[in-house]
Design a protein around this motif. Structure first.
Motif, PDB file in Angstrom:
ATOM      1  N   VAL A 179    -101.849  13.030  36.530  1.00  0.00           N
ATOM      2  CA  VAL A 179    -102.011  11.987  35.525  1.00  0.00           C
ATOM      3  C   VAL A 179    -100.783  12.011  34.629  1.00  0.00           C
ATOM      4  CG1 VAL A 179    -104.531  12.137  35.580  1.00  0.00           C
ATOM      5  CG2 VAL A 179    -103.265  13.470  33.904  1.00  0.00           C
ATOM      6  N   HIS A 180    -100.619  10.975  33.837  1.00  0.00           N
ATOM      7  CA  HIS A 180     -99.512  11.018  32.883  1.00  0.00           C
ATOM      8  C   HIS A 180     -99.925  10.460  31.539  1.00  0.00           C
ATOM      9  CE1 HIS A 180     -98.131   6.731  33.192  1.00  0.00           C
ATOM     10  NE2 HIS A 180     -98.666   6.833  34.379  1.00  0.00           N
ATOM     11  N   LEU A 181     -99.278  11.006  30.544  1.00  0.00           N
ATOM     12  CA  LEU A 181     -99.495  10.644  29.160  1.00  0.00           C
ATOM     13  C   LEU A 181     -98.239   9.915  28.703  1.00  0.00           C
ATOM     14  CD1 LEU A 181    -101.256  11.262  26.534  1.00  0.00           C
ATOM     15  CD2 LEU A 181     -99.768  13.241  26.244  1.00  0.00           C
ATOM     16  N   GLU A 182     -98.409   8.755  28.095  1.00  0.00           N
ATOM     17  CA  GLU A 182     -97.254   8.031  27.564  1.00  0.00           C
ATOM     18  C   GLU A 182     -96.929   8.576  26.183  1.00  0.00           C
ATOM     19  OE1 GLU A 182     -97.491   3.794  27.437  1.00  0.00           O
ATOM     20  OE2 GLU A 182     -97.106   3.618  29.569  1.00  0.00           O
ATOM     21  N   THR A 183     -95.654   8.884  25.980  1.00  0.00           N
ATOM     22  CA  THR A 183     -95.188   9.332  24.674  1.00  0.00           C
ATOM     23  C   THR A 183     -94.058   8.414  24.232  1.00  0.00           C
ATOM     24  OG1 THR A 183     -93.471  10.819  25.515  1.00  0.00           O
ATOM     25  CG2 THR A 183     -95.710  11.722  25.312  1.00  0.00           C
ATOM     26  N   LEU A 238    -112.039   0.738  36.757  1.00  0.00           N
ATOM     27  CA  LEU A 238    -110.990   0.477  37.745  1.00  0.00           C
ATOM     28  C   LEU A 238    -110.784  -1.022  37.966  1.00  0.00           C
ATOM     29  CD1 LEU A 238    -111.959   3.250  40.289  1.00  0.00           C
ATOM     30  CD2 LEU A 238    -109.783   3.121  39.028  1.00  0.00           C
ATOM     31  N   TYR A 239    -111.792  -1.836  37.586  1.00  0.00           N
ATOM     32  CA  TYR A 239    -111.755  -3.267  37.880  1.00  0.00           C
ATOM     33  C   TYR A 239    -111.775  -4.170  36.653  1.00  0.00           C
ATOM     34  CZ  TYR A 239    -112.790  -1.212  42.345  1.00  0.00           C
ATOM     35  OH  TYR A 239    -112.720  -0.423  43.477  1.00  0.00           O
ATOM     36  N   ARG A 240    -112.280  -3.634  35.511  1.00  0.00           N
ATOM     37  CA  ARG A 240    -112.344  -4.447  34.295  1.00  0.00           C
ATOM     38  C   ARG A 240    -112.413  -3.517  33.093  1.00  0.00           C
ATOM     39  NH1 ARG A 240    -117.306  -4.675  31.921  1.00  0.00           N
ATOM     40  NH2 ARG A 240    -119.035  -3.800  33.100  1.00  0.00           N
ATOM     41  N   PRO A 241    -112.026  -3.998  31.914  1.00  0.00           N
ATOM     42  CA  PRO A 241    -112.124  -3.152  30.721  1.00  0.00           C
ATOM     43  C   PRO A 241    -113.587  -2.821  30.390  1.00  0.00           C
ATOM     44  CG  PRO A 241    -110.688  -5.033  30.322  1.00  0.00           C
ATOM     45  CD  PRO A 241    -111.372  -5.278  31.632  1.00  0.00           C
ATOM     46  N   VAL A 242    -113.856  -1.551  30.123  1.00  0.00           N
ATOM     47  CA  VAL A 242    -115.189  -1.100  29.714  1.00  0.00           C
ATOM     48  C   VAL A 242    -115.036   0.010  28.686  1.00  0.00           C
ATOM     49  CG1 VAL A 242    -116.360  -1.678  31.892  1.00  0.00           C
ATOM     50  CG2 VAL A 242    -115.394   0.592  31.587  1.00  0.00           C
ATOM     51  N   GLY A 243    -116.085   0.175  27.884  1.00  0.00           N
ATOM     52  CA  GLY A 243    -116.131   1.285  26.945  1.00  0.00           C
ATOM     53  C   GLY A 243    -115.758   0.876  25.540  1.00  0.00           C
ATOM     54  N   GLU A 244    -116.271   1.653  24.631  1.00  0.00           N
ATOM     55  CA  GLU A 244    -115.950   1.507  23.224  1.00  0.00           C
ATOM     56  C   GLU A 244    -116.293   2.827  22.559  1.00  0.00           C
ATOM     57  OE1 GLU A 244    -119.715  -0.554  21.259  1.00  0.00           O
ATOM     58  OE2 GLU A 244    -118.781  -1.831  22.756  1.00  0.00           O
ATOM     59  N   GLY A 245    -115.819   3.033  21.378  1.00  0.00           N
ATOM     60  CA  GLY A 245    -116.092   4.299  20.712  1.00  0.00           C
ATOM     61  C   GLY A 245    -115.110   5.362  21.144  1.00  0.00           C
ATOM     62  N   ASP A 246    -115.613   6.482  21.665  1.00  0.00           N
ATOM     63  CA  ASP A 246    -114.760   7.623  21.982  1.00  0.00           C
ATOM     64  C   ASP A 246    -113.888   7.435  23.214  1.00  0.00           C
ATOM     65  OD1 ASP A 246    -115.850   8.895  19.836  1.00  0.00           O
ATOM     66  OD2 ASP A 246    -117.131  10.231  20.993  1.00  0.00           O
ATOM     67  N   VAL A 247    -114.307   6.591  24.136  1.00  0.00           N
ATOM     68  CA  VAL A 247    -113.543   6.440  25.371  1.00  0.00           C
ATOM     69  C   VAL A 247    -113.628   5.007  25.878  1.00  0.00           C
ATOM     70  CG1 VAL A 247    -115.439   7.142  26.887  1.00  0.00           C
ATOM     71  CG2 VAL A 247    -113.098   7.515  27.632  1.00  0.00           C
ATOM     72  N   ALA A 248    -112.507   4.545  26.436  1.00  0.00           N
ATOM     73  CA  ALA A 248    -112.458   3.212  27.043  1.00  0.00           C
ATOM     74  C   ALA A 248    -111.581   3.294  28.290  1.00  0.00           C
ATOM     75  CB  ALA A 248    -111.904   2.183  26.055  1.00  0.00           C
ATOM     76  N   LEU A 272    -105.537   3.606  36.279  1.00  0.00           N
ATOM     77  CA  LEU A 272    -106.616   3.448  35.321  1.00  0.00           C
ATOM     78  C   LEU A 272    -106.105   3.967  33.990  1.00  0.00           C
ATOM     79  CD1 LEU A 272    -109.614   2.838  34.631  1.00  0.00           C
ATOM     80  CD2 LEU A 272    -110.050   5.267  35.114  1.00  0.00           C
ATOM     81  N   ARG A 273    -106.188   3.125  32.966  1.00  0.00           N
ATOM     82  CA  ARG A 273    -105.816   3.531  31.609  1.00  0.00           C
ATOM     83  C   ARG A 273    -107.066   4.095  30.944  1.00  0.00           C
ATOM     84  NH1 ARG A 273    -102.129   1.481  27.316  1.00  0.00           N
ATOM     85  NH2 ARG A 273    -103.200   1.852  25.337  1.00  0.00           N
ATOM     86  N   VAL A 293    -104.238   7.342  35.178  1.00  0.00           N
ATOM     87  CA  VAL A 293    -104.675   8.028  36.393  1.00  0.00           C
ATOM     88  C   VAL A 293    -104.391   7.115  37.583  1.00  0.00           C
ATOM     89  CG1 VAL A 293    -106.647   9.095  37.562  1.00  0.00           C
ATOM     90  CG2 VAL A 293    -106.543   9.085  35.052  1.00  0.00           C
ATOM     91  N   ASP A 294    -103.872   7.676  38.653  1.00  0.00           N
ATOM     92  CA  ASP A 294    -103.603   6.919  39.870  1.00  0.00           C
ATOM     93  C   ASP A 294    -104.921   6.351  40.397  1.00  0.00           C
ATOM     94  OD1 ASP A 294    -103.433   6.999  43.067  1.00  0.00           O
ATOM     95  OD2 ASP A 294    -101.439   6.599  42.245  1.00  0.00           O
ATOM     96  N   ALA A 295    -105.057   5.030  40.398  1.00  0.00           N
ATOM     97  CA  ALA A 295    -106.327   4.382  40.735  1.00  0.00           C
ATOM     98  C   ALA A 295    -106.764   4.618  42.186  1.00  0.00           C
ATOM     99  CB  ALA A 295    -106.274   2.891  40.413  1.00  0.00           C
ATOM    100  N   PRO A 296    -105.877   4.482  43.191  1.00  0.00           N
ATOM    101  CA  PRO A 296    -106.349   4.719  44.559  1.00  0.00           C
ATOM    102  C   PRO A 296    -106.884   6.134  44.780  1.00  0.00           C
ATOM    103  CG  PRO A 296    -104.293   3.494  44.613  1.00  0.00           C
ATOM    104  CD  PRO A 296    -104.506   3.943  43.189  1.00  0.00           C
ATOM    105  N   VAL A 297    -106.247   7.124  44.183  1.00  0.00           N
ATOM    106  CA  VAL A 297    -106.718   8.503  44.337  1.00  0.00           C
ATOM    107  C   VAL A 297    -108.071   8.674  43.642  1.00  0.00           C
ATOM    108  CG1 VAL A 297    -106.214  10.923  43.817  1.00  0.00           C
ATOM    109  CG2 VAL A 297    -104.368   9.405  44.561  1.00  0.00           C
ATOM    110  N   LEU A 298    -108.209   8.115  42.442  1.00  0.00           N
ATOM    111  CA  LEU A 298    -109.476   8.194  41.726  1.00  0.00           C
ATOM    112  C   LEU A 298    -110.580   7.453  42.481  1.00  0.00           C
ATOM    113  CD1 LEU A 298    -111.029   9.204  39.279  1.00  0.00           C
ATOM    114  CD2 LEU A 298    -110.312   7.133  38.065  1.00  0.00           C
TER     115      LEU A 298
END
Length: 133
Positions: free
Chosen positions: A7-11, A57-67, A79-80, A98-103
């Motif tokens: 995975v990678h973290l953008e800085t 993987l297909y649409r934005p989901v989540g709110e609060g602590d994780v999205a 996957l962001r 995260v690399d989407a095909p691997v996930l």
């Protein structure tokens, strides 16, 4: 079952790459655990809802602590994952890609263990364990 995924973290200065161990246990069928690693040290551990992770993987989901949301910029298929920590100074916040095909491959394996809609949680057992503490 588990999978190590880069995975990678953008800085501000670029990308930082590291490994994450995604794990699944059919005994807790709704959860995918992600451990973000620096060598053998666990930097952070998060528990994600398996269905939300898959939908992300297909649409934005989540709110609060994780999205979660798909990121297909610049020829990538990732996957962001936006995680909000619990510190007042926001030091615990992170955006990881995260690399989407691997996930997808890992998630397919989890659905082979416990199919969508076949999840079962023994609430009586969970309550007994909770009350025993």
């Amino acid at each position: 079952m588990s999978a190590l995924i880069v995975v990678h973290l953008e800085t501000a200065t670029g990308h930082v790459y590291f490994l994450a161990r995604f794990s699944y246990d059919g005994g807790d069928p709704y959860v995918v655990q992600a451990e973000f690693l620096d060598g053998s040290d666990v930097l952070a551990r998060w528990h994600f809802d398996r269905q939300m992770l898959t939908e992300g993987l297909y649409r934005p989901v989540g709110e609060g602590d994780v999205a979660f949301r798909p990121d297909k910029g610049s020829g990538r298929d990732e996957l962001r994952v936006e995680m909000i920590g619990r510190s007042a100074d926001q030091q615990g916040n992170a955006v990881v890609f995260v690399d989407a095909p691997v996930l997808r491959g890992f998630l397919d394996e989890t659905y082979a263990v416990v199919a969508a809609g076949e999840e079962f949680l023994d609430l009586d057992k969970l309550l007994d364990e909770f009350l025993a503490r």
